[in-house]
Design an enzyme around this catalytic site. Structure first.
Site, short mmCIF file in Angstrom:
data_model
loop_
_atom_site.label_atom_id
_atom_site.label_comp_id
_atom_site.label_asym_id
_atom_site.label_seq_id
_atom_site.Cartn_x
_atom_site.Cartn_y
_atom_site.Cartn_z
N ASP A 138 59.27 36.86 38.86
CA ASP A 138 59.84 36.37 37.59
C ASP A 138 59.09 35.17 37.03
O ASP A 138 59.27 34.84 35.85
CB ASP A 138 61.30 35.98 37.78
N ASN A 530 31.69 34.86 32.82
CA ASN A 530 32.40 33.58 32.85
C ASN A 530 31.41 32.41 32.95
O ASN A 530 31.63 31.45 33.69
CB ASN A 530 33.40 33.53 34.01
N ARG A 565 29.97 50.07 59.34
CA ARG A 565 29.14 50.16 58.14
C ARG A 565 29.36 48.93 57.28
O ARG A 565 30.50 48.51 57.05
CB ARG A 565 29.47 51.42 57.35
#
Length: 763
Positions: A138, A530, A565
């Site tokens: 919220d 940016n 990997r």
């Protein structure tokens, strides 16, 4: 939340602490046993990309009683725990502070009852250290600009509403969408801004907006808003309703009632969608991962410096910096908003919210609901023709900024003029006056609706501004001045990256020669890199960051499947390492290579040795191997250490312990639907840009030679700043096309720590 748990665990281990995780929230604290477990480095592997909370949460009625807290105290002491970091809302944080206040009495009671021996708790008896992190979708906690989870929830809302838009337009339907927020309308407001909703209902600002015209009849006001948008060409209507929305008599506004009004009065085919717990789930967005990571690290430091004379701290964000504030003061201030709403003091409720909440609300109303604009049209002699031009490469948020700026112009009586296809389009006369209805849907579109390129004004002979571009890319400066005068452009908004910044410098420093350039100019930074000085964030950088994070999450799945990997992932950014650094932090990269630090053989050898040691350690300990990521910014010594070269070195030097592959993300980073954060920032910046132009021209007229009337607008901290472009030049490295000082640069140290660099492998 999981990113915070990961950060707290690993930073605590790096500082010699022993972290425990308490499963199922306060219920686990009360129950004890195997719900309280020590956590190691590998226990939080993969937490960054997990939604929800991996350690669980539960409402606990027992903890609200002293007996329940007594059990919690017993379990903490039995496990030797003397500090708690709580991640939750105001209820969770208040409960923790209550436990701290009662701590000594609870310990004494346990000793008196014989459940604990004196020697067990002597060193733990005086105080319990409490540190709070706010996890709330919220964004309803005061004393912090943003809470963990809020932007991820906003992502889920915008993804859902963007999808609803397709079917709504196809069938010319209206949708009423309910979003969460019992006492706080932040999610509803930001969603309304991000998707361009026709109306939004919040608890802090009940309808109607125009009481003089509508009295208490908000239903008629809403219908007029929707009807007006339909008349100008909208094929769909979108209403956002916060779950705590009320009218001025505190009567709840429910979606089904809104649906009935739209159907009965306007005859619209209307559907209701309650997003519910969809908003709480899904993969965390890039910003929430960053926020939780840096706040988690600060929480550990707050624990280590705490003492019983200091009020329990809450970790928050203020002006783009991590801060500690007294926890209970923040909780008390948060409750005061609900109290003001309950007393119908809605003006106070808006004041108690962050100032940006109020300004964002006004910007939404003015750019979305023409008939409800709070600003009266200016007198004829004060109205301007304001040019808007996109310069450089496309970036998410460009269209949203253009839409907001143009609609504010129309609402105030100005004429917004779109200059299409950059400066070369200006010379060709590709200009168009923008109309309110012509920008429907722009808020959610990626790319550049006006068209953009890297064509650049040609500097005057003898100019000392180093631009680093070939002369064949330049556009004649005199012709630009002529075109601006011909089309009666009285103010100019440049939306773009470093090319827009350097173009503005050329235009500003050429005013003495070309009077047509003596107009107010303002640059809204928009670039995935940016790298524009004068702002912490450029439009498009958050969109690109989310694209990178999503791609890296998928790549890591492939790497994990192959176990041993290492993927070397190339990201954009030019000479600025922002994208590589922030994405490295938020995807859990093993290492990052950025232009600011470069690549050396010794650095590569260090990384190879680190990965070999990690894979050997995992094999020795029987820990399943995981794939790893290394991020490389595109301009990090590409002539020597290309992405393929770095990957090849890893393969050759890995001694069979690991393999390596490459992934170049390329222009994927520029082309996605703008992120909600970029849409919201675009709205804020465009609103402030129009305000600045209007104030400047009202005070000085539209003809100006003052260098202070050519500015860069940006986000510095949590505030909007406006800085003269010549002042910003002083903080700019023109050769490397970036700011001299970068706020994100120190984050590299945290990324290394969380990747287990410079830490003993025994951890």
């Amino acid at each position: 939340m999981n990113a915070a748990v990961r950060s707290i665990t690993r930073v605590a281990l790096s500082k010699g602490c022993v972290p425990y995780c308490i499963y199922e929230g306060y219920q686990g604290l009360v129950d004890g046993g195997d719900k309280i477990r020590p956590f190691g480095w590998e226990d939080v592997r993969g937490y960054l990309s997990k939604g929800g909370t991996a350690i669980g949460t539960a409402r606990c009625m027992a903890f609200r009683t002293r007996e329940g807290r007594l059990e919690g105290c017993f379990n903490l002491i039995k496990n030797g725990i003397d500090a708690l970091v709580i991640i939750g809302g105001d209820g969770s944080l208040t409960g923790a502070d209550t436990l701290r206040a009662e701590w000594t009495g609870l310990v004494d009671e346990l000793v008196a009852k014989g459940r604990l021996q004196q020697h067990e708790c002597e060193h733990l008896r005086q105080d319990l250290t409490i540190v709070g992190l706010v996890g709330s979708i919220d964004n309803d906690m005061s004393a912090t600009d943003i809470t963990i989870g809020a932007f991820t929830a906003l992502h889920r809302i915008c993804e859902s509403v963007d999808s609803l838009t397709s079917t709504a337009q196809s069938h010319q339907r209206a949708f009423v969408v309910e979003v969460m927020g019992r006492h706080c309308g932040w999610l509803a407001l930001m969603a309304a801004i991000a998707v361009g909703a026709d109306a939004v209902f919040l608890p802090e600002r009940p309808p109607p907006l125009n009481q003089e015209k509508y009295g208490m009849d908000w239903e008629s006001e809403m219908c007029d808003m929707v009807k007006q948008n339909r008349l100008i060409g909208a094929r769909k209507s979108m209403i956002i309703v916060c779950e705590g929305a009320i009218d001025r008599n505190l009567k709840p506004i429910k979606c089904d009632y809104v649906k009935k009004i739209l159907e009965d009065r306007l005859g619209l085919d209307t559907r209701v969608t309650n997003l519910g717990h969809v908003q709480r789930g899904g993969r965390p967005c890039a910003f929430d991962r960053y926020l939780a990571t840096v706040q988690g690290a600060e929480a550990v430091d707050a624990v280590l410096r705490s003492n019983r004379n200091i009020p329990a701290p809450m970790i928050g964000m203020s002006h783009n910096k991590v801060v500690c504030v007294p926890l209970m003061e923040a909780v008390k201030l948060t409750h005061s908003v609900a109290d003001a709403i309950g007393k119908k003091d809605f003006a106070k409720a808006m004041e108690l919210r962050d100032p940006d909440f109020h300004s964002s609300y006004n910007a939404y109303i003015e750019s979305t609901q023409l008939s409800q604009s709070f600003v009266q049209k200016l007198p004829e002699d004060k109205r301007l023709r304001i040019g808007i031009i996109h310069v450089g490469a496309p970036a998410g948020g460009m269209n949203a900024a253009t839409r907001t700026a143009a609609r504010l112009c129309i609402a105030r009586g100005h004429t917004p003029v779109a200059i299409k296809n950059g400066f070369s389009g200006l010379l060709r006369g590709e200009l168009q006056e923008l109309k309110w209805g012509s920008m429907i849907g722009w808020q959610t579109r990626g790319g550049s609706e006006l068209g953009c390129n890297r064509d650049h004004p040609k500097p005057l002979p003898g100019s000392r501004i180093p631009l680093g571009k070939g002369i064949e890319d330049y556009v004649d400066l005199g012709m630009i001045a002529y075109a601006l005068q011909k089309h009666k452009i009285q103010s100019l908004i440049l939306v773009g990256g470093f090319e827009a910044f350097s173009s503005q410098l050329v235009l500003t420093t050429s005013r003495e020669v070309y009077p047509a350039l003596c107009i107010p100019m303002i640059h809204i930074p928009a670039t995935v890199s940016n790298n524009v000085p004068g702002t912490d964030y450029s439009l498009g950088s958050d969109t690109a960051l989310n694209v990178i994070v999503e791609a890296c999450d998928r790549i890591k799945l492939s790497a994990n499947a192959s176990r041993k990997r290492v993927f070397v992932v190339e990201v954009q950014g030019g000479n600025c390492g922002y994208l590589a650094t922030l994405s490295g932090l938020t995807v859990g990269a093993t290492s990052t290579y950025i232009p600011e630090k470069g690549i050396t053989l010794s650095k590569l050898q260090e990384d190879v040795d680190h990965m070999k040691n990690r894979y050997r350690f995992e094999d020795e300990q029987g820990i399943p191997n995981e794939g790893r990521l290394v991020l490389r910014a595109e301009n990090t010594k590409p002539e020597v250490y290309s992405t393929e070269t770095v990957s090849g070195i890893f393969r050759a030097e890995g001694e069979g312990l690991f393999d390596s592959r490459t992934a170049v993300l390329g222009h994927l980073q520029q082309g996605d639907t703008p992120s909600p954060l970029d849409r919201v920032r675009a709205t804020r910046l465009a609103t402030e840009a129009i305000d600045w132009i209007q104030k400047t021209t009202e005070a000085n007229g539209h003809f100006t030679t003052d260098p202070r009337h050519s500015v860069v607008i940006g986000v510095r901290g949590a505030k909007i700043s406006v800085s003269p472009v010549l002042d910003v030049l002083q903080e700019t490295d023109m050769k490397l096309r970036r700011a001299k000082e970068q706020w994100w640069y120190p984050l590299d140290l945290l990324q290394r720590l969380l990747a287990k660099r410079d830490i003993q492998s025994r951890l």
